[in-house]
Design an enzyme around this catalytic site. Structure first.
Site, mmCIF file in Angstrom:
data_model
loop_
_atom_site.group_PDB
_atom_site.id
_atom_site.type_symbol
_atom_site.label_atom_id
_atom_site.label_comp_id
_atom_site.label_asym_id
_atom_site.label_seq_id
_atom_site.Cartn_x
_atom_site.Cartn_y
_atom_site.Cartn_z
ATOM 1 N N ARG A 1 -54.051 26.430 -41.169
ATOM 2 C CA ARG A 1 -55.093 25.513 -39.404
ATOM 3 C C ARG A 1 -54.892 23.915 -40.150
ATOM 4 O O ARG A 1 -55.819 24.012 -41.097
ATOM 5 C CB ARG A 1 -56.043 26.133 -38.991
ATOM 6 C CG ARG A 1 -57.046 25.933 -38.298
ATOM 7 C CD ARG A 1 -56.609 25.750 -36.715
ATOM 8 N NE ARG A 1 -57.147 25.012 -35.421
ATOM 9 C CZ ARG A 1 -58.658 25.331 -35.292
ATOM 10 N NH1 ARG A 1 -58.444 26.665 -35.114
ATOM 11 N NH2 ARG A 1 -59.173 24.997 -34.195
ATOM 12 N N ASP B 1 -62.688 32.329 -33.299
ATOM 13 C CA ASP B 1 -63.875 31.944 -32.765
ATOM 14 C C ASP B 1 -65.345 33.850 -32.858
ATOM 15 O O ASP B 1 -64.614 34.469 -31.928
ATOM 16 C CB ASP B 1 -63.974 31.798 -31.342
ATOM 17 C CG ASP B 1 -62.659 30.810 -31.161
ATOM 18 O OD1 ASP B 1 -62.787 29.501 -31.447
ATOM 19 O OD2 ASP B 1 -62.108 30.276 -29.688
ATOM 20 N N ARG C 1 -51.868 25.633 -31.574
ATOM 21 C CA ARG C 1 -53.017 25.548 -33.302
ATOM 22 C C ARG C 1 -52.350 27.472 -34.274
ATOM 23 O O ARG C 1 -51.901 28.137 -33.380
ATOM 24 C CB ARG C 1 -54.337 26.057 -33.132
ATOM 25 C CG ARG C 1 -54.657 27.484 -32.193
ATOM 26 C CD ARG C 1 -55.467 26.657 -31.450
ATOM 27 N NE ARG C 1 -56.101 25.073 -30.967
ATOM 28 C CZ ARG C 1 -57.137 24.344 -30.426
ATOM 29 N NH1 ARG C 1 -58.475 25.820 -31.225
ATOM 30 N NH2 ARG C 1 -57.066 23.784 -30.041
ATOM 31 N N ASP D 1 -56.614 30.593 -34.651
ATOM 32 C CA ASP D 1 -58.233 30.447 -34.349
ATOM 33 C C ASP D 1 -58.970 31.599 -34.207
ATOM 34 O O ASP D 1 -58.695 32.196 -33.510
ATOM 35 C CB ASP D 1 -57.594 29.722 -32.434
ATOM 36 C CG ASP D 1 -59.369 28.489 -32.410
ATOM 37 O OD1 ASP D 1 -59.966 28.550 -32.908
ATOM 38 O OD2 ASP D 1 -58.771 28.164 -30.765
HETATM 39 N N1 ROI Z 1 -54.744 29.212 -24.260
HETATM 40 C C1 ROI Z 1 -54.738 30.514 -24.888
HETATM 41 N N2 ROI Z 1 -53.738 30.949 -23.487
HETATM 42 N N3 ROI Z 1 -55.089 30.870 -25.623
HETATM 43 C C2 ROI Z 1 -55.938 30.172 -26.320
HETATM 44 O O1 ROI Z 1 -56.256 31.108 -27.334
HETATM 45 C C3 ROI Z 1 -56.116 29.131 -26.118
HETATM 46 N N4 ROI Z 1 -57.098 28.277 -27.329
HETATM 47 C C4 ROI Z 1 -57.177 26.693 -27.540
HETATM 48 C C5 ROI Z 1 -56.562 26.058 -25.925
HETATM 49 C C6 ROI Z 1 -56.578 24.394 -26.549
HETATM 50 C C7 ROI Z 1 -58.143 26.095 -24.898
HETATM 51 N N5 ROI Z 1 -56.103 26.773 -24.929
HETATM 52 C C8 ROI Z 1 -55.865 28.285 -25.157
HETATM 53 O O2 ROI Z 1 -58.452 26.477 -28.244
#
Ligand code: ROI
Length: 179
Positions: free
Chosen positions: A97, A112, A107, A110
């Site tokens: 990443r 979270d 990315r 991610d």
């Molecule tokens: N959009 C989707 N569909 N799924 C994500 O995990 C995701 N993550 C993000 C942003 C760029 C906001 N858009 C996303 O960080």
């Protein structure tokens, strides 16, 4: 000289239930999620107890990027919120990443912290519940796979949010996996 047990810190923190959101839209997203889940299984002082199905989702933010794959995992952990955040960011780095200037760009992975028990955390590095949790279909529906009766720290039932947030093209790709 013997240790004075009375002034020792507890050896172990209490165990808390946390939910982690996973998302990827680069470099084989399904594999990225599988690798991240394998890494979560290796986390110190933590146990993965459930993983939602994998979902295909439309990008939120700039539309000139590939669709995402999203999922949610439930962990029991004794890591503090910041120790958990450090561990998740290390997994993100291991999976290549790169943090770019563009805020909502594509990315490879991610991770979270969506919820940390019933705690509300507002610090420079961390906001819990995650600020996007209540509006994002790609978080709410996977979460409902593994925690359909969940009540958020603010008192709102997850089911009430699902009524308000449409699927927006969200598509289930694989089944939920517990244990
Ligand atoms: N959009 C989707 N569909 N799924 C994500 O995990 C995701 N993550 C993000 C942003 C760029 C906001 N858009 C996303 O960080």
């Amino acid at each position: 000289m013997s240790d004075d047990n009375s002034v020792r810190q507890p050896d172990r923190l209490p165990e808390y239930q946390v939910y982690i959101g996973l998302g990827a839209n680069l470099a084989n997203p399904v594999m990225q999620l599988q690798n991240a889940i394998a890494a979560l299984h290796q986390l110190a002082d933590s146990k993965v107890v459930a993983v939602s199905g994998f979902y295909g989702s439309r990008p939120m933010g700039p539309q000139d990027q590939p669709d995402y794959v999203n999922a949610v995992a439930r962990l029991n952990t004794r890591l503090t919120p910041l120790a958990l955040l450090d561990a998740l960011q290390q997994i993100e780095r291991q999976q290549g990443r790169q943090r770019k200037a563009e805020r909502w760009g594509p990315r490879s992975i991610d991770l979270d912290i969506l919820l940390y028990a019933n705690h509300t955390i507002t610090s420079e590095r961390l906001t819990v519940p995650h600020y996007g949790l209540t509006q994002r279909e790609f978080v709410l529906y996977p979460l409902a796979d593994i925690a359909p009766a969940l009540i958020l720290p603010c008192g709102t039932p997850l089911q009430a949010l699902l009524q308000r947030v449409p699927l927006n093209g969200l598509e289930k790709l694989t089944e939920t996996c517990s244990g």
